[in-house]
Design a protein around this motif. Structure first.
Motif, PDB file in Angstrom:
ATOM      1  N   ILE A 287      17.326 -32.749  24.485  1.00 14.26           N
ATOM      2  CA  ILE A 287      18.603 -32.217  25.295  1.00 14.26           C
ATOM      3  C   ILE A 287      18.160 -32.439  26.840  1.00 14.26           C
ATOM      4  O   ILE A 287      19.168 -32.653  27.762  1.00 14.26           O
ATOM      5  N   GLY A 288      16.981 -32.514  27.402  1.00  7.21           N
ATOM      6  CA  GLY A 288      16.829 -32.667  28.735  1.00  7.21           C
ATOM      7  C   GLY A 288      17.532 -33.845  29.467  1.00  7.21           C
ATOM      8  O   GLY A 288      17.773 -33.879  30.621  1.00  7.21           O
ATOM      9  N   HIS A 289      17.468 -34.931  28.466  1.00 11.46           N
ATOM     10  CA  HIS A 289      18.311 -36.116  29.084  1.00 11.46           C
ATOM     11  C   HIS A 289      19.900 -36.143  28.985  1.00 11.46           C
ATOM     12  O   HIS A 289      20.438 -37.043  29.415  1.00 11.46           O
ATOM     13  N   LEU A 290      20.413 -35.000  28.406  1.00 10.24           N
ATOM     14  CA  LEU A 290      21.686 -34.778  28.591  1.00 10.24           C
ATOM     15  C   LEU A 290      22.378 -34.431  30.024  1.00 10.24           C
ATOM     16  O   LEU A 290      23.138 -35.218  30.453  1.00 10.24           O
TER      17      LEU A 290
ATOM     18  N   LEU B 145      20.906 -36.720  15.793  1.00  8.62           N
ATOM     19  CA  LEU B 145      22.311 -35.495  15.896  1.00  8.62           C
ATOM     20  C   LEU B 145      22.369 -35.302  17.399  1.00  8.62           C
ATOM     21  O   LEU B 145      23.589 -34.940  17.550  1.00  8.62           O
ATOM     22  N   VAL B 146      21.529 -35.711  18.230  1.00  9.93           N
ATOM     23  CA  VAL B 146      21.953 -35.745  19.962  1.00  9.93           C
ATOM     24  C   VAL B 146      22.337 -37.019  20.336  1.00  9.93           C
ATOM     25  O   VAL B 146      23.303 -36.807  20.789  1.00  9.93           O
ATOM     26  N   TRP B 147      21.915 -37.967  20.009  1.00 10.69           N
ATOM     27  CA  TRP B 147      21.939 -39.312  20.770  1.00 10.69           C
ATOM     28  C   TRP B 147      22.357 -40.421  19.555  1.00 10.69           C
ATOM     29  O   TRP B 147      22.718 -41.698  19.894  1.00 10.69           O
ATOM     30  N   GLY B 148      22.620 -40.088  18.544  1.00 11.13           N
ATOM     31  CA  GLY B 148      22.896 -41.020  17.310  1.00 11.13           C
ATOM     32  C   GLY B 148      24.463 -41.724  17.300  1.00 11.13           C
ATOM     33  O   GLY B 148      25.095 -41.419  18.288  1.00 11.13           O
ATOM     34  N   PRO B 149      24.792 -42.277  16.282  1.00  9.27           N
ATOM     35  CA  PRO B 149      25.977 -42.917  16.149  1.00  9.27           C
ATOM     36  C   PRO B 149      27.058 -41.902  16.251  1.00  9.27           C
ATOM     37  O   PRO B 149      26.823 -40.775  16.008  1.00  9.27           O
ATOM     38  N   GLU B 150      28.056 -42.144  16.842  1.00 10.59           N
ATOM     39  CA  GLU B 150      29.010 -41.377  17.325  1.00 10.59           C
ATOM     40  C   GLU B 150      29.656 -40.527  16.224  1.00 10.59           C
ATOM     41  O   GLU B 150      30.218 -39.497  16.323  1.00 10.59           O
TER      42      GLU B 150
ATOM     43  N   ILE C 154      24.313 -29.136  20.630  1.00 11.17           N
ATOM     44  CA  ILE C 154      23.915 -28.394  19.442  1.00 11.17           C
ATOM     45  C   ILE C 154      23.234 -29.023  18.209  1.00 11.17           C
ATOM     46  O   ILE C 154      22.649 -28.451  17.381  1.00 11.17           O
ATOM     47  N   GLY C 155      22.919 -30.420  18.401  1.00 15.69           N
ATOM     48  CA  GLY C 155      22.321 -31.199  17.577  1.00 15.69           C
ATOM     49  C   GLY C 155      20.967 -30.912  17.422  1.00 15.69           C
ATOM     50  O   GLY C 155      20.072 -30.805  16.540  1.00 15.69           O
ATOM     51  N   ALA C 156      20.316 -30.336  18.610  1.00 13.00           N
ATOM     52  CA  ALA C 156      18.867 -29.934  18.730  1.00 13.00           C
ATOM     53  C   ALA C 156      18.613 -28.836  17.917  1.00 13.00           C
ATOM     54  O   ALA C 156      17.326 -28.656  17.148  1.00 13.00           O
ATOM     55  N   PRO C 157      19.172 -27.621  18.167  1.00 19.13           N
ATOM     56  CA  PRO C 157      18.903 -26.442  17.607  1.00 19.13           C
ATOM     57  C   PRO C 157      19.131 -26.676  16.077  1.00 19.13           C
ATOM     58  O   PRO C 157      18.492 -26.004  14.968  1.00 19.13           O
ATOM     59  N   ILE C 158      20.172 -27.343  15.777  1.00 22.52           N
ATOM     60  CA  ILE C 158      20.476 -27.791  14.229  1.00 22.52           C
ATOM     61  C   ILE C 158      19.318 -28.394  13.593  1.00 22.52           C
ATOM     62  O   ILE C 158      18.760 -28.089  12.438  1.00 22.52           O
ATOM     63  N   ALA C 159      18.921 -29.507  14.257  1.00 20.22           N
ATOM     64  CA  ALA C 159      17.518 -30.162  13.937  1.00 20.22           C
ATOM     65  C   ALA C 159      16.577 -29.351  13.575  1.00 20.22           C
ATOM     66  O   ALA C 159      15.612 -29.370  12.550  1.00 20.22           O
TER      67      ALA C 159
END
Length: 524
Positions: free
Chosen positions: A96-99, A238-243, A250-255
């Motif tokens: 997330i830090g790189h978002l 979930l954070v950086w993957g395919p569109e 929210i991908g990080a907490p879900i992961a």
């Protein structure tokens, strides 16, 4: 085993006869014995008693070095487990830090809120199992391990209700604390999604202790070793993957939630198919009994562990008042300390289990020797990490940041951090010994007084009133750990280990009495 005083008397039955047959001495000779009229004091020690005492000392020394070799073998898989477990959080922060800066601030605020209001509470409650499970496993009733684990699951289920309420109201709470609206909004979203894995996290706290109390230290390590790379892949996808499947923030907490659920599912499967059912107790109404003792130990455990977590959060908040360089330096120091702390913390867990196992076997003397051996091992390992910090102090910060100001400030604080390692290691291990004895209340009072009465006030006073800044905060923390180490070691040395065994026996007896009353039924 302690020597039997009757044995010494029986093996020296000739001694009284020799004294009886000796010539009667009168007059001044009574006060001036010669070689022909030896006088043996009434409380003299026979040769066999001396030999027996020497054998006992030799036995204790041998036991000590056996425990010195054994404790690290217990602690190594625990260390690997906690390092890999820590990676679940670390990977989320990195992804997330790189978002954006706002996203990084939000997950930092969300993680701090999760730690203070949820995770520290669950960890503190389950620390009661450090008292109950190891001694139950080596007792004549190993199935009590499963029963106490079930009782803790009931207690955690109740505790989850207020935690869910806080997490789902996190945005309003953070706004009331004057946090940035956008950051508070994202932190609230983070906590709501993270809460999906909260029941699994609670279950994992129990299952880990369930395995470790039986000496199955590598089981949690194998499980987290499988899940950790899956967690990293989920975070990236979930954070950086395919569109088409990317979820962004929210991908990080879900992961993280999915990863915690995977750990739970694998733990259940492992326990059912690969671990003997010796420790398991079939589900029954007994899991709703004796919750008062667990609650008492658990609340004290919260005071023991959560008070320390909260203190570190307060130090981070205080560091933020000194500007971005101090805050960045504090982040470097905190991450470094959190990483190396896994070594004494692992020793603490291993010590609690080892001492608890020996108390369950009713081996009082060896339990005490094991406790002393753990303190010694902690001292040796802490000195090693202390030396490494001090030796690489001028280049340490480059692993995290290239800002010359940050590097310089970190290098100037690290000598304090190096000494901090020694007392922190001792305090961690003595805390584990207190948990094995069921003395969470004393541990809680020790930590609360150390941090909130001694360490933090002194640190804030030095930092703000005497202009020492970050150095003052770390001096305060070091003073609090010196206090914990001295008092904790004294409590360990003064322990009556025979009494600790009696407590375990009495606890088993009370549980059997309640079981018998339950089986008789209310009509009887």
């Amino acid at each position: 085993m302690a020597s039997d005083p009757q044995q010494g008397l029986s093996t020296n039955s000739e001694t009284p006869q020799k004294q009886t047959d000796a010539p009667v001495v009168t007059g001044t000779l009574k006060h001036a014995p010669t070689e022909t009229t030896p006088l043996i004091p009434h409380d003299s020690i026979s040769e066999s008693e001396v030999a027996e005492s020497q054998d006992e000392k030799t036995s204790k020394v041998a036991m000590f070095w056996e425990e010195v070799r054994m404790i690290p073998l217990y602690a190594l898989p625990v260390f690997c487990t906690h390092i890999l477990d820590y990676s679940l959080v670390f990977i989320s922060v990195v992804s997330i830090g790189h978002l954006s800066t706002k996203s990084l601030a939000a997950i930092s605020l969300g993680s701090m809120t999760a730690n203070v209001t949820g995770l520290s509470i669950l960890q503190g409650l389950t620390s009661a199992l450090d008292t109950m499970l190891p001694s139950a496993w080596t007792s004549p009733q190993p199935n009590l391990v499963g029963l106490w684990a079930q009782r803790m699951s009931v207690l955690l289920t109740v505790a989850l209700v207020p935690i869910f309420c806080i997490w789902f109201s996190a945005e309003r709470i953070l706004l009331s604390l004057k946090q940035d609206p956008e950051v508070a909004h994202l932190a609230g979203i983070y906590l709501r999604w993270l809460s999906m894995g909260l029941p699994a996290y609670a279950f994992n706290c129990v299952s880990r202790r369930y395995f470790q109390s039986q000496g199955l230290f590598t089981v949690p390590t194998r499980i987290i070793f499988v899940v950790a790379p899956v967690n990293a892949l989920l975070n990236y996808t979930l954070v950086w993957g395919p569109e088409s499947i990317r979820l962004g923030f929210i991908g990080a907490p879900i992961a993280s939630a999915i990863s915690n659920c995977l750990v739970s599912l694998i733990s259940i499967g492992y326990g059912v198919y690969f671990v003997p059912r010796t420790a398991w107790q079939p589900l029954s109404r007994r899991m709703f009994t004796n919750l008062g003792l667990l609650t008492k130990l658990g609340i004290s455990g919260i005071g023991q562990s959560a008070s320390e977590w909260w203190a570190w959060e307060l130090v981070a908040l205080a560091a933020s008042f000194f500007g971005p360089v101090a805050l960045a330096s504090q982040s470097v120091l905190l991450v470094s300390e959190a990483t190396t702390f896994q070594i004494p913390f692992s020793l603490s867990v291993a010590t609690a289990i080892r001492v608890g196992n020996l108390l369950g076997k009713q081996q009082a003397k060896r339990a005490g020797v094991s406790a002393y051996a753990s303190i010694f091992v902690s001292l040796v390992l802490s000195c090693v990490t202390s030396f490494l910090y001090y030796h690489f102090r001028n280049s340490w910060a480059y692993m995290f940041n290239n800002d010359p100001e940050v590097v310089t400030l970190v290098a100037s604080v690290i000598p304090i951090l190096a000494f901090f390692q020694v007392v922190d290691g001792n305090a961690a291990v003595t805390s584990g010994i207190l948990r094995a004895r069921g003395k969470q209340t004393i541990g809680a009072l020790l930590n609360i007084s150390a941090y909130y009465i001694i360490g933090l006030p002194i640190g804030v006073w030095l930092a703000f009133r005497h202009g020492l800044g970050l150095h003052g905060l770390w001096i305060g923390l070091t003073i609090s750990l010196i206090y914990c180490a001295i008092v904790g070691t004294w409590l360990c040395v003064k322990t009556d280990w025979d009494y600790e065994v009696l407590k375990v026996v009495q606890r088993l007896k009370e549980d059997n009495t309640k079981r018998a009353d339950e089986e008789l039924g209310p009509e009887n």
